[in-house]
Design a protein around this motif. Sequence first.
Motif, short mmCIF file in Angstrom:
data_model
loop_
_atom_site.label_atom_id
_atom_site.label_comp_id
_atom_site.label_asym_id
_atom_site.label_seq_id
_atom_site.Cartn_x
_atom_site.Cartn_y
_atom_site.Cartn_z
N PHE A 46 -5.82 -21.01 -9.19
CA PHE A 46 -6.29 -22.19 -8.59
C PHE A 46 -5.30 -23.19 -8.67
O PHE A 46 -5.35 -24.35 -9.50
N SER A 47 -4.38 -23.01 -7.94
CA SER A 47 -2.67 -23.94 -8.19
C SER A 47 -2.96 -25.22 -8.08
O SER A 47 -2.46 -25.99 -8.58
N GLY A 48 -3.79 -25.53 -6.81
CA GLY A 48 -3.63 -26.94 -6.26
C GLY A 48 -2.22 -27.36 -5.39
O GLY A 48 -2.00 -26.25 -4.85
N PRO A 49 -1.68 -28.22 -5.69
CA PRO A 49 -1.69 -29.26 -6.65
C PRO A 49 -2.98 -30.17 -6.49
O PRO A 49 -3.18 -30.67 -5.44
N TRP A 50 -3.45 -30.85 -7.83
CA TRP A 50 -4.51 -31.57 -7.56
C TRP A 50 -4.12 -33.02 -8.34
O TRP A 50 -3.76 -32.99 -9.52
N LYS A 51 -4.26 -33.97 -7.78
CA LYS A 51 -4.34 -35.50 -8.26
C LYS A 51 -3.05 -35.52 -9.21
O LYS A 51 -3.28 -36.13 -10.30
N SER A 52 -2.21 -35.03 -8.73
CA SER A 52 -0.69 -35.39 -9.37
C SER A 52 -0.43 -37.01 -9.35
O SER A 52 -0.51 -37.72 -8.42
N GLY A 53 0.00 -37.60 -10.56
CA GLY A 53 0.34 -39.08 -10.55
C GLY A 53 1.99 -39.13 -10.62
O GLY A 53 2.22 -40.19 -10.73
#
Length: 385
Positions: A46-53
Amino acid sequence: MKDFSFYKGREQTYLKHLVLENYLERLSWIIGFGSEYGKICYVDGFSGPWKSGSEDYEDTSIRISMDILSKTKSGLQELGKSVKFKCIFVEKDEEQFDELKSILMQHPRSGIETHPLHGEFEELIEEVLSEAEGFFTFFFIDPSGWTGYGLRKIAPIVSRPKSEVVINFMFDYINRFLKPGIDQSLAKSFDDLFGDAGWHGQIPEGQGREDSILNYYKECLRKVGRYQYVVNTPILKPTEDRTYYHLIYATHHRKGLRTFKEVDAKMQPQQQRIQKEAIYEKDLSRTGQESLFGPQMVDTESTYIRHRSLKFVELEKLLKEMLHHQQGFSFEDFLLRALQIEMIYEKDAKDLIAQARKDGRIQIPNWGKNQRKPNEKSIIQRKGS
């Protein structure tokens, strides 16, 4: 991996990435240097990327895994070890998948082969296994809920001999919806999660509920994957005294168990520090009053000690059971069972045995003259055996 400052508001992700980074580095060195396989594959389901800052995505599992494997590959090459590395990234969301491909194009790593796959993880099992054929494979399954990795569907992965798996078991969401009398569609989703319908009537309300849910899932995973060891580490809500999720680790090898628990032990102080800071900032936002000593005065140790004290009871119980059923056993045998208790580490097992010997509750016939702690070959016996 980025500094903690990039994870404000998602502190639990920082801790998860801390475990991933440190364990993947240890694992890749152990497997790579051992040269039993010569090929190492990392699969992110489940790689995303998710919500990277971060603009360079260094606070994502994608970059963390590639950077660690690239570092390991370079280190092994310097030692004359030639190891092939491969990363497989699975993402179902079309927009996120496009972003994933962009990351892989913008941040290539020499000698690290990458394969982005678009679709549902459960539906791509055959393709993932084909790509990982012949590799020792580490599966990182990090969903946003409890669907998409049903045990029956992922059985070909978790039952694969040359592999290990870390699963983000989203306890907070599962606990919220896993109730008696839930509708048929929700019940079916939990049947898929556990791999059967045996959870019906097995999950109590109130005290012991969390352990019951967690232990049932771990046992289901153990059976399907035929794993020797399945352990977990809790990741708490930053400002609350309750679990957000558990990272569940499964392996066939005792060295993997010991290594993961070493990583877990090093992560726990970071979790306490993060809780202190998060609680302090929450109180500061509410009251507007700064403390002279800052986050250091926030009490998280009592919570940690309370959790740990319950696990020490289990450790004592384990020693009593082993002494009752066996005339003697090695410290290594005791340790491997002790490490399967949540939040119990090698130092805890050594301290208990040393204290039990000092108290006269056990005897260790091969204890050395100047020895202070047991070693793996120490033989533990009931007093008078």
